[in-house]
Write an enzyme that holds these catalytic residues in place. Structure first.
Site, PDB file in Angstrom:
ATOM      1  N   ASN A 165       0.882  -1.113  -0.077  1.00  0.00           N
ATOM      2  CA  ASN A 165      -0.393   0.213  -0.006  1.00  0.00           C
ATOM      3  C   ASN A 165       0.760   1.195   0.139  1.00  0.00           C
ATOM      4  O   ASN A 165       1.318   1.456   1.287  1.00  0.00           O
ATOM      5  CB  ASN A 165      -0.830  -0.206   1.065  1.00  0.00           C
ATOM      6  CG  ASN A 165      -2.153   1.326   1.868  1.00  0.00           C
ATOM      7  OD1 ASN A 165      -1.625   2.491   0.795  1.00  0.00           O
ATOM      8  ND2 ASN A 165      -2.641   1.774   2.739  1.00  0.00           N
ATOM      9  N   LYS A 199       0.053   3.993  -0.173  1.00  0.00           N
ATOM     10  CA  LYS A 199      -0.570   5.642   0.079  1.00  0.00           C
ATOM     11  C   LYS A 199      -0.102   6.371  -0.679  1.00  0.00           C
ATOM     12  O   LYS A 199      -0.586   6.305  -2.357  1.00  0.00           O
ATOM     13  CB  LYS A 199      -0.123   5.698   1.941  1.00  0.00           C
ATOM     14  CG  LYS A 199      -0.305   4.153   2.730  1.00  0.00           C
ATOM     15  CD  LYS A 199       0.816   4.588   4.038  1.00  0.00           C
ATOM     16  CE  LYS A 199       0.359   3.398   4.869  1.00  0.00           C
ATOM     17  NZ  LYS A 199      -0.324   3.741   6.105  1.00  0.00           N
ATOM     18  N   HIS A 201      -9.973   1.277   5.185  1.00  0.00           N
ATOM     19  CA  HIS A 201      -8.174   1.417   5.206  1.00  0.00           C
ATOM     20  C   HIS A 201      -8.264   2.588   6.731  1.00  0.00           C
ATOM     21  O   HIS A 201      -9.406   2.914   6.638  1.00  0.00           O
ATOM     22  CB  HIS A 201      -7.167   1.791   4.505  1.00  0.00           C
ATOM     23  CG  HIS A 201      -5.607   1.873   5.547  1.00  0.00           C
ATOM     24  ND1 HIS A 201      -5.764   2.903   6.159  1.00  0.00           N
ATOM     25  CD2 HIS A 201      -4.703   0.937   5.424  1.00  0.00           C
ATOM     26  CE1 HIS A 201      -3.932   2.861   6.366  1.00  0.00           C
ATOM     27  NE2 HIS A 201      -3.804   1.839   6.079  1.00  0.00           N
ATOM     28  N   GLU A 224      -6.686   4.255   7.598  1.00  0.00           N
ATOM     29  CA  GLU A 224      -6.704   5.969   7.667  1.00  0.00           C
ATOM     30  C   GLU A 224      -8.130   6.501   7.265  1.00  0.00           C
ATOM     31  O   GLU A 224      -8.439   7.766   7.146  1.00  0.00           O
ATOM     32  CB  GLU A 224      -4.848   6.030   7.151  1.00  0.00           C
ATOM     33  CG  GLU A 224      -4.026   6.093   7.145  1.00  0.00           C
ATOM     34  CD  GLU A 224      -2.843   5.406   6.596  1.00  0.00           C
ATOM     35  OE1 GLU A 224      -3.037   5.704   5.097  1.00  0.00           O
ATOM     36  OE2 GLU A 224      -2.305   4.545   7.484  1.00  0.00           O
ATOM     37  N   GLU A 270      -5.134  -4.982  10.404  1.00  0.00           N
ATOM     38  CA  GLU A 270      -3.881  -3.485  10.849  1.00  0.00           C
ATOM     39  C   GLU A 270      -4.309  -3.608  11.945  1.00  0.00           C
ATOM     40  O   GLU A 270      -5.531  -2.659  12.530  1.00  0.00           O
ATOM     41  CB  GLU A 270      -4.633  -2.741   9.158  1.00  0.00           C
ATOM     42  CG  GLU A 270      -4.319  -3.154   7.964  1.00  0.00           C
ATOM     43  CD  GLU A 270      -3.390  -2.423   7.240  1.00  0.00           C
ATOM     44  OE1 GLU A 270      -2.117  -2.874   6.665  1.00  0.00           O
ATOM     45  OE2 GLU A 270      -4.346  -1.674   6.783  1.00  0.00           O
ATOM     46  N   GLY A 302       2.240   1.926  10.535  1.00  0.00           N
ATOM     47  CA  GLY A 302       3.165   3.243  10.611  1.00  0.00           C
ATOM     48  C   GLY A 302       4.186   3.779  11.709  1.00  0.00           C
ATOM     49  O   GLY A 302       4.792   4.266  12.233  1.00  0.00           O
ATOM     50  N   SER A 324       2.945  -2.400  10.117  1.00  0.00           N
ATOM     51  CA  SER A 324       4.954  -2.272  10.083  1.00  0.00           C
ATOM     52  C   SER A 324       5.232  -3.881   9.380  1.00  0.00           C
ATOM     53  O   SER A 324       6.179  -4.040  10.530  1.00  0.00           O
ATOM     54  CB  SER A 324       5.543  -2.075  11.964  1.00  0.00           C
ATOM     55  OG  SER A 324       4.538  -0.781  12.263  1.00  0.00           O
TER      56      SER A 324
END
Ligand code: PEP
Length: 250
Positions: free
Chosen positions: A10, A12, A96, A98, A167, A173, A212
């Site tokens: 991904n 991003k 996701h 985010e 996730e 991240g 991660s």
């Protein structure tokens, strides 16, 4: 039941024409024909045609990071599933963390996007996961189940056509990874939750881990019984790291 490992990058909102060209060529050059795993890169929408073109003779599959829940019309700035399919995307991420936290996407909206992806022949990757506060409050499975259940409202057969990515938000991240045991436990509980509705779908659906993942921890995570691949953010932007994860997957 054997489930083919899926290693998905991904990217991003990162990259330029030049850097993406370089990254894809580097991954292409190292992809080995005897790899058992499926390799997918989820590129920013504007670069999808470039990536699709660069991978047309390779085994790399291409996905988007988001889509509209709407089919077409006056939705300025949105990109529909039919547009993504039209240019040759195969997969699309939905929900996701985010998108959920920064753009306010509810689980209901995410479920509509999941269905919109399927309506257009795209394979949706449903991202689910708990925050640190939720984990500390012992609410991990409650949260994850609720995120999955909005898609299950459309039917277990609908969910079964996609992929799930677990996730944990606190691992995305941050450099903090769930331990293989922590991740395996959630993956197994997701599968058990689905098995209550349909044993075959539960056995067949792929559940990726994301948060991660890197060349150092990938092998142990991917060795877990219910971890069927990885969704990789940061490390997918560096060809040698992404390739090392693909190699760890075999
Ligand atoms: C992600 O954004 O899906 C992700 C897992 O990111 P990272 O690998 O950087 O934690």
């Amino acid at each position: 039941m054997a489930r083919q490992t899926l290693i998905a990058g991904n990217w991003k909102m990162n990259g330029t024409t030049d850097s993406i060209h370089e990254l894809v060529m580097a991954i292409n050059a190292q992809l080995e024909s005897d790899w058992q795993s499926e390799v997918l890169v989820c590129a920013p929408a504007v670069y999808l045609p470039l990536v699709i073109d660069l991978t047309k003779d390779s085994a790399i599959e291409v996905g988007a990071q988001n889509l509209s829940e709407q089919a077409a019309g006056a939705f300025t700035g949105e990109i529909s599933g039919s547009m993504l399919a039209d240019i040759g995307s195969q997969y699309v991420l939905v929900g996701h963390s985010e998108r959920r936290s920064l753009y306010g996407e509810s689980s209901e909206l995410v479920a509509k996007k999941f269905q919109a992806a399927l309506d257009n022949g795209l394979i949706p990757v449903l991202c689910v996961g708990e925050t640190l506060e939720e984990r500390e409050a012992d609410a991990t499975m409650k949260v994850v189940r609720a995120q999955i259940d909005t898609v299950l409202d459309y039917g277990i057969d609908v969910l079964g056509q996609g992929v799930i990515a677990y996730e944990p938000v606190w691992a995305i991240g941050t450099g903090k990874t769930a331990t293989p045991e922590q991740a395996q436990q959630v993956h197994a509980e997701i599968r058990a939750h689905l098995a209550q509705l349909d044993v075959d779908v539960a056995a067949k659906i792929r559940i990726l881990y994301g948060g991660s993942m890197n060349p150092t921890n990938a092998e142990q995570l991917l060795a877990q019984d219910d971890i069927d691949g990885g969704l990789i953010g940061g490390a997918s932007l560096k060809a040698e790291q992404f390739i090392a994860i693909c190699k760890a997957a075999g």
